[in-house]
Design a protein around this motif. Structure first.
Motif, PDB file in Angstrom:
ATOM      1  N   LEU A  68       0.824  -1.213   0.000  1.00  0.00           N
ATOM      2  CA  LEU A  68       0.000   0.000   0.000  1.00  0.00           C
ATOM      3  C   LEU A  68       0.858   1.263   0.000  1.00  0.00           C
ATOM      4  CD1 LEU A  68      -2.993  -0.925   2.337  1.00  0.00           C
ATOM      5  CD2 LEU A  68      -2.875  -0.888  -0.156  1.00  0.00           C
ATOM      6  N   ASN A  69       2.073   1.188   0.555  1.00  0.00           N
ATOM      7  CA  ASN A  69       2.972   2.342   0.453  1.00  0.00           C
ATOM      8  C   ASN A  69       3.309   2.633  -1.009  1.00  0.00           C
ATOM      9  OD1 ASN A  69       3.174   2.894   3.185  1.00  0.00           O
ATOM     10  ND2 ASN A  69       4.927   1.529   3.479  1.00  0.00           N
ATOM     11  N   VAL A  70       3.510   1.580  -1.783  1.00  0.00           N
ATOM     12  CA  VAL A  70       3.820   1.758  -3.204  1.00  0.00           C
ATOM     13  C   VAL A  70       2.614   2.304  -3.953  1.00  0.00           C
ATOM     14  CG1 VAL A  70       4.405   0.547  -5.345  1.00  0.00           C
ATOM     15  CG2 VAL A  70       5.585  -0.049  -3.219  1.00  0.00           C
ATOM     16  N   TRP A  71       1.449   1.695  -3.750  1.00  0.00           N
ATOM     17  CA  TRP A  71       0.289   2.026  -4.575  1.00  0.00           C
ATOM     18  C   TRP A  71      -0.398   3.332  -4.190  1.00  0.00           C
ATOM     19  CZ3 TRP A  71      -0.862   0.317  -9.180  1.00  0.00           C
ATOM     20  CH2 TRP A  71      -0.314  -0.895  -9.600  1.00  0.00           C
ATOM     21  N   THR A  72      -0.349   3.731  -2.925  1.00  0.00           N
ATOM     22  CA  THR A  72      -0.982   4.999  -2.558  1.00  0.00           C
ATOM     23  C   THR A  72      -0.336   6.161  -3.305  1.00  0.00           C
ATOM     24  OG1 THR A  72       0.449   4.966  -0.592  1.00  0.00           O
ATOM     25  CG2 THR A  72      -1.869   4.356  -0.290  1.00  0.00           C
ATOM     26  N   HIS A  73       0.983   6.140  -3.439  1.00  0.00           N
ATOM     27  CA  HIS A  73       1.643   7.234  -4.144  1.00  0.00           C
ATOM     28  C   HIS A  73       1.747   6.984  -5.638  1.00  0.00           C
ATOM     29  CE1 HIS A  73       3.702   9.791  -0.792  1.00  0.00           C
ATOM     30  NE2 HIS A  73       2.381   9.883  -0.819  1.00  0.00           N
ATOM     31  N   LEU A  74       1.736   5.736  -6.063  1.00  0.00           N
ATOM     32  CA  LEU A  74       1.739   5.488  -7.508  1.00  0.00           C
ATOM     33  C   LEU A  74       0.412   5.925  -8.120  1.00  0.00           C
ATOM     34  CD1 LEU A  74       3.402   4.341  -9.833  1.00  0.00           C
ATOM     35  CD2 LEU A  74       2.377   2.096  -9.385  1.00  0.00           C
ATOM     36  N   ILE A  75      -0.690   5.625  -7.457  1.00  0.00           N
ATOM     37  CA  ILE A  75      -1.991   6.115  -7.921  1.00  0.00           C
ATOM     38  C   ILE A  75      -2.027   7.636  -7.855  1.00  0.00           C
ATOM     39  CG2 ILE A  75      -4.462   6.173  -7.371  1.00  0.00           C
ATOM     40  CD1 ILE A  75      -4.196   3.263  -6.446  1.00  0.00           C
ATOM     41  N   GLY A  76      -1.441   8.205  -6.800  1.00  0.00           N
ATOM     42  CA  GLY A  76      -1.365   9.665  -6.702  1.00  0.00           C
ATOM     43  C   GLY A  76      -0.593  10.278  -7.854  1.00  0.00           C
ATOM     44  N   PHE A  77       0.499   9.618  -8.265  1.00  0.00           N
ATOM     45  CA  PHE A  77       1.271  10.115  -9.411  1.00  0.00           C
ATOM     46  C   PHE A  77       0.416  10.170 -10.670  1.00  0.00           C
ATOM     47  CE2 PHE A  77       3.564   8.751 -13.246  1.00  0.00           C
ATOM     48  CZ  PHE A  77       4.380   9.859 -13.446  1.00  0.00           C
ATOM     49  N   PHE A  78      -0.308   9.093 -10.951  1.00  0.00           N
ATOM     50  CA  PHE A  78      -1.146   9.077 -12.152  1.00  0.00           C
ATOM     51  C   PHE A  78      -2.303  10.076 -12.036  1.00  0.00           C
ATOM     52  CE2 PHE A  78       0.817   4.816 -12.721  1.00  0.00           C
ATOM     53  CZ  PHE A  78       1.336   5.031 -13.991  1.00  0.00           C
ATOM     54  N   LEU A  79      -2.775  10.299 -10.825  1.00  0.00           N
ATOM     55  CA  LEU A  79      -3.801  11.323 -10.626  1.00  0.00           C
ATOM     56  C   LEU A  79      -3.276  12.697 -11.023  1.00  0.00           C
ATOM     57  CD1 LEU A  79      -6.462  12.504  -9.464  1.00  0.00           C
ATOM     58  CD2 LEU A  79      -5.341  12.506  -7.213  1.00  0.00           C
ATOM     59  N   PHE A  80      -2.081  13.039 -10.562  1.00  0.00           N
ATOM     60  CA  PHE A  80      -1.538  14.365 -10.873  1.00  0.00           C
ATOM     61  C   PHE A  80      -1.045  14.458 -12.311  1.00  0.00           C
ATOM     62  CE2 PHE A  80      -1.910  15.123  -6.436  1.00  0.00           C
ATOM     63  CZ  PHE A  80      -2.005  16.508  -6.324  1.00  0.00           C
ATOM     64  N   LEU A  81      -0.649  13.343 -12.888  1.00  0.00           N
ATOM     65  CA  LEU A  81      -0.338  13.363 -14.315  1.00  0.00           C
ATOM     66  C   LEU A  81      -1.590  13.696 -15.120  1.00  0.00           C
ATOM     67  CD1 LEU A  81       1.670  12.857 -16.632  1.00  0.00           C
ATOM     68  CD2 LEU A  81       1.046  10.422 -16.517  1.00  0.00           C
ATOM     69  N   SER A  82      -2.712  13.109 -14.740  1.00  0.00           N
ATOM     70  CA  SER A  82      -3.978  13.402 -15.415  1.00  0.00           C
ATOM     71  C   SER A  82      -4.385  14.848 -15.192  1.00  0.00           C
ATOM     72  CB  SER A  82      -5.079  12.464 -14.892  1.00  0.00           C
ATOM     73  OG  SER A  82      -4.746  11.116 -15.116  1.00  0.00           O
ATOM     74  N   LEU A  83      -4.190  15.369 -13.976  1.00  0.00           N
ATOM     75  CA  LEU A  83      -4.532  16.765 -13.693  1.00  0.00           C
ATOM     76  C   LEU A  83      -3.643  17.721 -14.493  1.00  0.00           C
ATOM     77  CD1 LEU A  83      -5.055  16.644  -9.814  1.00  0.00           C
ATOM     78  CD2 LEU A  83      -6.818  16.800 -11.588  1.00  0.00           C
ATOM     79  N   THR A  84      -2.383  17.348 -14.676  1.00  0.00           N
ATOM     80  CA  THR A  84      -1.479  18.199 -15.455  1.00  0.00           C
ATOM     81  C   THR A  84      -1.934  18.269 -16.911  1.00  0.00           C
ATOM     82  OG1 THR A  84       0.377  17.613 -14.021  1.00  0.00           O
ATOM     83  CG2 THR A  84       0.909  18.531 -16.175  1.00  0.00           C
ATOM     84  N   ILE A  85      -2.287  17.121 -17.476  1.00  0.00           N
ATOM     85  CA  ILE A  85      -2.769  17.096 -18.858  1.00  0.00           C
ATOM     86  C   ILE A  85      -4.072  17.875 -18.980  1.00  0.00           C
ATOM     87  CG2 ILE A  85      -3.607  15.592 -20.708  1.00  0.00           C
ATOM     88  CD1 ILE A  85      -1.707  13.426 -19.618  1.00  0.00           C
ATOM     89  N   TYR A  86      -4.966  17.667 -18.019  1.00  0.00           N
ATOM     90  CA  TYR A  86      -6.241  18.402 -18.038  1.00  0.00           C
ATOM     91  C   TYR A  86      -6.002  19.905 -17.954  1.00  0.00           C
ATOM     92  CZ  TYR A  86     -10.540  20.445 -16.248  1.00  0.00           C
ATOM     93  OH  TYR A  86     -11.628  21.264 -16.060  1.00  0.00           O
ATOM     94  N   THR A  87      -5.097  20.312 -17.051  1.00  0.00           N
ATOM     95  CA  THR A  87      -4.814  21.739 -16.886  1.00  0.00           C
ATOM     96  C   THR A  87      -4.241  22.338 -18.167  1.00  0.00           C
ATOM     97  OG1 THR A  87      -4.371  21.388 -14.534  1.00  0.00           O
ATOM     98  CG2 THR A  87      -3.563  23.435 -15.509  1.00  0.00           C
ATOM     99  N   ALA A  88      -3.325  21.610 -18.790  1.00  0.00           N
ATOM    100  CA  ALA A  88      -2.704  22.121 -20.017  1.00  0.00           C
ATOM    101  C   ALA A  88      -3.710  22.251 -21.154  1.00  0.00           C
ATOM    102  CB  ALA A  88      -1.563  21.201 -20.434  1.00  0.00           C
ATOM    103  N   MET A  89      -4.691  21.362 -21.191  1.00  0.00           N
ATOM    104  CA  MET A  89      -5.630  21.339 -22.312  1.00  0.00           C
ATOM    105  C   MET A  89      -6.879  22.176 -22.059  1.00  0.00           C
ATOM    106  SD  MET A  89      -5.445  17.292 -23.367  1.00  0.00           S
ATOM    107  CE  MET A  89      -6.651  17.527 -24.682  1.00  0.00           C
ATOM    108  N   LYS A  90      -7.342  22.228 -20.811  1.00  0.00           N
ATOM    109  CA  LYS A  90      -8.650  22.810 -20.540  1.00  0.00           C
ATOM    110  C   LYS A  90      -8.617  24.130 -19.788  1.00  0.00           C
ATOM    111  CE  LYS A  90     -10.929  19.352 -22.346  1.00  0.00           C
ATOM    112  NZ  LYS A  90     -11.718  19.504 -23.594  1.00  0.00           N
ATOM    113  N   VAL A  91      -7.743  24.246 -18.808  1.00  0.00           N
ATOM    114  CA  VAL A  91      -7.798  25.420 -17.940  1.00  0.00           C
ATOM    115  C   VAL A  91      -7.600  26.729 -18.691  1.00  0.00           C
ATOM    116  CG1 VAL A  91      -6.652  26.597 -16.017  1.00  0.00           C
ATOM    117  CG2 VAL A  91      -7.240  24.185 -15.844  1.00  0.00           C
TER     118      VAL A  91
END
Length: 409
Positions: free
Chosen positions: A83-106
């Motif tokens: 769970l130490n690995v996956w809590t932050h690995l999922i967090g990484f993909f979450l912020f990667l998605s937010l970065t792409i969304y921000t670049a395209m939509k914001v």
């Protein structure tokens, strides 16, 4: 000693099993598989080498010095780091998605529909949008916008101008071919010049720079990915543990320091002295924290509280610019809105650091939280929550400065 006895018993069991196999080839192959199965079993805390002994309240389910292949494959197995690995690995993909969304939509958020324009101007623009297909010989708006930017004075904010003011500014800047028109249409307003002025006005809105926001997103992704990688690979060898721990601490320092970039830049973008002062201070402090984290002496378990206090102190250094922002913009609802997000982020980070340093709840019931629920996992979840809260604050900053510019500063 317990680990050695355990291994000796396993070896005797394997030898007895091999003796019962029908052929030497079969015995050799199956014996090797049985040995690997025993060799890569999870072990208890007392069987670990000294450099892997970090939390004495987590009693079992450790991966001691596994080969790199087995370490990588263990991302899909259950152990005390899963769970130490996956809590932050999922967090990484979450912020990667937010970065792409921000670049395209914001950047497209600030459009004519989100502006608080007079209703008559909104109605005119809406009417124009409906009849655009029927308007003959419409100009190339992107080209025209480029021509206007080179000739018009700087316009910080459209809502501060009436549509008549905008048309007056445009009057002498529009190409001659748009000054008069013999074309008529039921959707055309009183003059083509007014139509073009109203249509071009939104194009003159220029969103502010996004680099501080993307710096924060980059720092968050680096921190989350470094942490996830550290928890996955650190059990491989002492040297890799040494490298991964330093990468992990560097990621934490990067997240904290870059978290200050959006609030400081967007709060003081119209006050260059304070903007540079706060940005320079937090950057230097972040670099200093990374350098201190790289010293080997601070990696020992007995310095855990000192490390946590150092990072917590760097986080508290943001109190000054936040209070300064509130003093400058006490009349702005966006200042209170963003401060609320920042306080919530600080609460998440602070509680996470406290849980990490005190090893709650596993210190109360050693061995009961080995797989799920121990302090480091809770710390990871709170870090992701705090970073996401700060992302929401960043969106408020962007919309505020896109619409307000430097007015009222």
């Amino acid at each position: 000693m317990d680990g050695e006895n355990h291994t000796s018993e396993d070896s005797e069991l394997i030898s007895e099993t091999i003796e019962k196999l029908p052929s030497s080839v079969s015995r050799e192959g199956k014996g090797k598989r049985l040995w690997n199965k025993v060799k890569y079993q999870l072990v208890e805390f007392n069987s670990l080498p000294a450099y892997l002994r970090d939390n004495e309240f987590i009693l079992g389910h450790y991966r001691p010095e596994w080969p790199l292949k087995q370490v990588l494959l263990s991302v899909f197995s259950i152990h005390n780091e899963t769970l130490n690995v996956w809590t932050h690995l999922i967090g990484f993909f979450l912020f990667l998605s937010l970065t792409i969304y921000t670049a395209m939509k914001v950047p497209k958020v600030v459009d004519i529909h989100s502006l608080q324009l007079p209703e008559v101007l909104k109605a005119d623009l809406h009417k124009l949008q409906e009849c655009l297909p029927s308007l003959p010989n419409m100009p190339d708006l992107h080209k025209l916008s480029g021509e206007l930017k080179s000739t018009l004075p700087s316009i910080d904010l459209l809502p501060s101008f009436s549509r008549w003011h905008v048309m007056d500014l445009l009057y002498n800047c529009l190409p001659e071919r748009f000054s008069h028109s013999n074309q008529t249409d039921v959707c055309v307003l009183r003059s083509m010049k007014e139509d073009v002025a109203n249509l071009i006005a939104p194009l003159m809105l220029r969103p502010i720079t996004r680099w501080p926001f993307f710096a924060f997103l980059g720092g968050a992704m680096f921190c989350l990915l470094a942490s996830s990688t550290c928890h996955l690979l650190s059990c491989h060898s002492e040297r890799l543990t040494y490298i991964m721990l330093r990468l992990d601490y560097a990621g934490i320092a990067a997240l904290i320091s870059t978290s200050f970039y959006p609030p400081v830049y967007y709060s003081f973008m119209c006050n260059p002295f304070f903007c540079n002062l706060y940005l320079g201070f937090i950057t230097l402090l972040g670099v200093a924290t990374i350098l201190v984290s790289l010293l080997p002496v601070f990696q020992n378990p007995e310095f855990r509280t000192i490390r946590a206090s150092l990072f917590l102190g760097m986080g508290l250094s943001g109190v000054a610019p936040i209070l300064h922002k509130l003093i400058l913009f006490w009349h702005q609802p966006e200042a209170l809105h963003t401060t609320g997000y920042e306080v919530l982020m600080g609460v998440f980070y602070g509680i996470g650091a406290l849980i990490y340093a005190t090893r709650i709840p596993e210190r109360w019931m050693p061995g009961k939280f080995d797989i799920a629920g121990h302090s480091h996992q809770l710390f990871h979840v709170l870090v992701v929550a705090g970073a996401y809260t700060h992302y929401q604050a960043g969106l408020v900053y962007l919309k505020w400065r896109d619409l307000e510019g430097c007015r009222g500063n």
